[in-house]
Design an enzyme around this catalytic site. Structure first.
Site, PDB file in Angstrom:
ATOM      1  N   TYR A   1      69.332   1.184  48.367  1.00  0.00           N
ATOM      2  CA  TYR A   1      70.201   1.368  49.542  1.00  0.00           C
ATOM      3  C   TYR A   1      69.523   2.292  50.558  1.00  0.00           C
ATOM      4  CZ  TYR A   1      73.580   3.732  52.468  1.00  0.00           C
ATOM      5  OH  TYR A   1      74.190   4.297  53.559  1.00  0.00           O
TER       6      TYR A   1
ATOM      7  N   LYS B   1      67.864   1.717  54.617  1.00  0.00           N
ATOM      8  CA  LYS B   1      68.101   2.485  55.848  1.00  0.00           C
ATOM      9  C   LYS B   1      66.765   2.948  56.448  1.00  0.00           C
ATOM     10  CE  LYS B   1      72.489   2.046  56.097  1.00  0.00           C
ATOM     11  NZ  LYS B   1      73.082   1.188  57.133  1.00  0.00           N
TER      12      LYS B   1
ATOM     13  N   SER C   1      71.646   6.910  58.052  1.00  0.00           N
ATOM     14  CA  SER C   1      72.262   7.838  57.103  1.00  0.00           C
ATOM     15  C   SER C   1      71.345   9.023  56.863  1.00  0.00           C
ATOM     16  CB  SER C   1      72.475   7.075  55.791  1.00  0.00           C
ATOM     17  OG  SER C   1      72.694   7.958  54.735  1.00  0.00           O
TER      18      SER C   1
HETATM   19  N1  UFG Z   1      80.908  13.178  43.585  1.00  0.00           N
HETATM   20  C1  UFG Z   1      81.538  13.654  42.451  1.00  0.00           C
HETATM   21  N2  UFG Z   1      82.437  12.848  41.839  1.00  0.00           N
HETATM   22  C2  UFG Z   1      82.725  11.591  42.280  1.00  0.00           C
HETATM   23  C3  UFG Z   1      82.077  11.114  43.447  1.00  0.00           C
HETATM   24  C4  UFG Z   1      81.162  11.937  44.061  1.00  0.00           C
HETATM   25  O1  UFG Z   1      81.301  14.779  42.024  1.00  0.00           O
HETATM   26  O2  UFG Z   1      83.550  10.911  41.656  1.00  0.00           O
HETATM   27  C5  UFG Z   1      79.953  14.054  44.290  1.00  0.00           C
HETATM   28  C6  UFG Z   1      78.554  13.481  44.341  1.00  0.00           C
HETATM   29  O3  UFG Z   1      77.856  13.792  43.175  1.00  0.00           O
HETATM   30  C7  UFG Z   1      78.028  14.158  45.602  1.00  0.00           C
HETATM   31  C8  UFG Z   1      79.245  14.315  46.489  1.00  0.00           C
HETATM   32  O4  UFG Z   1      80.362  14.185  45.620  1.00  0.00           O
HETATM   33  O5  UFG Z   1      77.569  15.412  45.259  1.00  0.00           O
HETATM   34  C9  UFG Z   1      79.328  13.256  47.566  1.00  0.00           C
HETATM   35  O6  UFG Z   1      79.158  11.984  46.969  1.00  0.00           O
HETATM   36  P1  UFG Z   1      79.493  10.624  47.727  1.00  0.00           P
HETATM   37  O7  UFG Z   1      79.303   9.519  46.744  1.00  0.00           O
HETATM   38  O8  UFG Z   1      80.829  10.729  48.372  1.00  0.00           O
HETATM   39  O9  UFG Z   1      78.426  10.516  48.897  1.00  0.00           O
HETATM   40  P2  UFG Z   1      76.819  10.696  48.852  1.00  0.00           P
HETATM   41  O10 UFG Z   1      76.515  12.047  49.349  1.00  0.00           O
HETATM   42  O11 UFG Z   1      76.283  10.257  47.544  1.00  0.00           O
HETATM   43  O12 UFG Z   1      76.353   9.666  49.979  1.00  0.00           O
HETATM   44  C10 UFG Z   1      75.719   8.458  49.679  1.00  0.00           C
HETATM   45  C11 UFG Z   1      74.621   8.189  50.709  1.00  0.00           C
HETATM   46  C12 UFG Z   1      75.202   7.836  52.049  1.00  0.00           C
HETATM   47  C13 UFG Z   1      76.107   6.705  51.889  1.00  0.00           C
HETATM   48  C14 UFG Z   1      77.167   7.057  50.929  1.00  0.00           C
HETATM   49  C15 UFG Z   1      78.063   5.860  50.800  1.00  0.00           C
HETATM   50  O13 UFG Z   1      73.803   9.328  50.847  1.00  0.00           O
HETATM   51  O14 UFG Z   1      74.171   7.442  52.917  1.00  0.00           O
HETATM   52  O15 UFG Z   1      76.616   7.409  49.658  1.00  0.00           O
HETATM   53  O16 UFG Z   1      78.169   5.327  49.563  1.00  0.00           O
HETATM   54  F1  UFG Z   1      76.620   6.337  53.094  1.00  0.00           F
END
Ligand code: UFG
Length: 344
Positions: free
Chosen positions: A151, A155, A126
């Site tokens: 988590y 990785k 990731s």
């Molecule tokens: N976000 C929101 N509202 C939400 C959910 C997310 O604003 O309800 C924002 C987060 O703050 C972030 C973006 O959307 O800025 C993406 O968030 P995600 O949770 O979709 O994904 P992440 O970038 O946090 O990814 C993380 C890890 C990955 C992992 C993934 C899976 O970096 O390696 O979560 O859970 F695979």
């Protein structure tokens, strides 16, 4: 054609990869303990490809059951290891669950490989390993920063375990794939993302809000150092991501790797903010997504997007789908889920 073990093959990225593997003729054995996935996905895979892959309900942490599985399918030539726990927040609350699930399963597989004469290993990593990169877009040679969650740590440690093990055994080769943010669903809408309970990730929350299952989306953070104040990510269509696995497996089986452990970023190279994602989603679907700007989510990285040129040049792979098409596919999938729920 070769037989491939796909752990976590019922899950989101795993199921899309199984489809792409079967489409080009690979025989697939799925091992999945269904802890965060639904057995109905097998029907979806069969509908799309006409082939029902072999399936074993096994937890990769269970060494003896895995050993027996390898004895049963004794001609597996490569492993793609997806099976892992992936909720960042949960990992902070239950670190040992994450270290156990993600690392013991990895160690079991690496230990069983020489016993069952399997040399080839593709690993789901990731972009989380980069933390907040100093230079964007981020390349594979960027420094690995201290992980922000157990988590993320699994990785990082997982990558190290693989490197140490592969270099200690001259027969082994591995490709480590660092995913950016996979979203979207198969164009058939037979498979897609199926989060259990309240989604942690952005896209399922967006589509569930759009369809009325959730009142509003919370946008985590509006004062980041980005043009509109919300976080930036590199959102990649899950089918594009899946196709990269097929290329990685072909590369490794055909001995085309340039080193015994290769690492590739899998992203589009384009960063989009949370607010941009909402705006594009509303444009392509014509559906409003009510949202509220709320405080930052703990552990979130401000901005990250890939430099995918190494994967583009070496693998001859590129993320083809537009973000518009990707968001549309996620919406079609959500609507399909709603119809199925009504029919039940
Ligand atoms: N976000 C929101 N509202 C939400 C959910 C997310 O604003 O309800 C924002 C987060 O703050 C972030 C973006 O959307 O800025 C993406 O968030 P995600 O949770 O979709 O994904 P992440 O970038 O946090 O990814 C993380 C890890 C990955 C992992 C993934 C899976 O970096 O390696 O979560 O859970 F695979």
């Amino acid at each position: 054609m070769a037989k491939i073990l796909v752990t976590g093959g019922i899950g989101y990225i795993g199921s899309h990869t199984v489809v792409e593997l079967q489409k080009v003729g690979f025989e697939v054995v799925i091992v999945d303990n269904l802890s965060n996935s639904n057995i109905d996905v097998l029907n979806g895979i069969e509908k799309i490809t006409g082939i029902r892959p072999a399936f074993e309900n096994i937890d990769c942490v269970d060494y003896l059951s895995m050993d027996r599985m390898f004895e049963k399918y004794n001609d597996i030539e490569a492993i793609i290891h997806f099976a892992a726990s992936k909720a960042v927040g949960e990992s902070v609350e239950k670190p040992l669950l994450y270290y156990r699930n993600n690392l013991v399963s990895l160690i079991n597989l690496l230990q069983l490989m020489p016993i069952h004469k399997i040399n080839n290993f593709v690993f789901s990593s990731s972009c989380t390993v980069y933390g907040q990169p100093d230079i964007l877009p981020v390349t594979e040679s960027a420094p690995i920063k201290p992980a922000l969650s157990p988590y993320g740590n699994t990785k990082q440690i997982g990558e190290e375990i693989i490197r140490d093990t592969i270099y200690a055994n001259p027969c082994y080769q591995s490709i480590i794939l660092r995913y950016f943010n996979p979203i979207g669903a198969h164009s058939s809408a037979e498979i897609g993302e199926l989060p259990n309970g309240v989604p942690n990730n952005l896209l399922p929350f967006v589509t569930q809000t759009a369809i009325g299952l959730r009142k509003h989306l919370q946008v985590f953070g509006s004062n980041y150092n980005t043009p509109d104040g919300s976080c930036i990510r590199d959102y990649i269509h899950v089918v594009d991501l899946a196709k990269a696995h097929v290329i990685a497996v072909q590369r490794i089986l055909n001995h085309k790797t340039k080193s015994r452990v290769e690492t590739f970023n899998l992203g589009t190279g384009r960063g989009l903010s949370v607010l941009e994602i909402i705006e594009i989603f509303e444009e392509v679907t014509g559906v409003k997504v009510p949202y509220r700007l709320v405080g930052r989510r703990e552990g979130d990285i401000e901005k990250v997007w890939a430099d995918p040129s190494y994967a583009n040049n070496e693998l001859g792979w590129i993320a083809n789908e537009t973000v518009e098409e990707t968001l549309r596919s996620a919406w079609v999938w959500e609507q399909n889920l709603a119809q199925r729920a009504k029919a039940e």
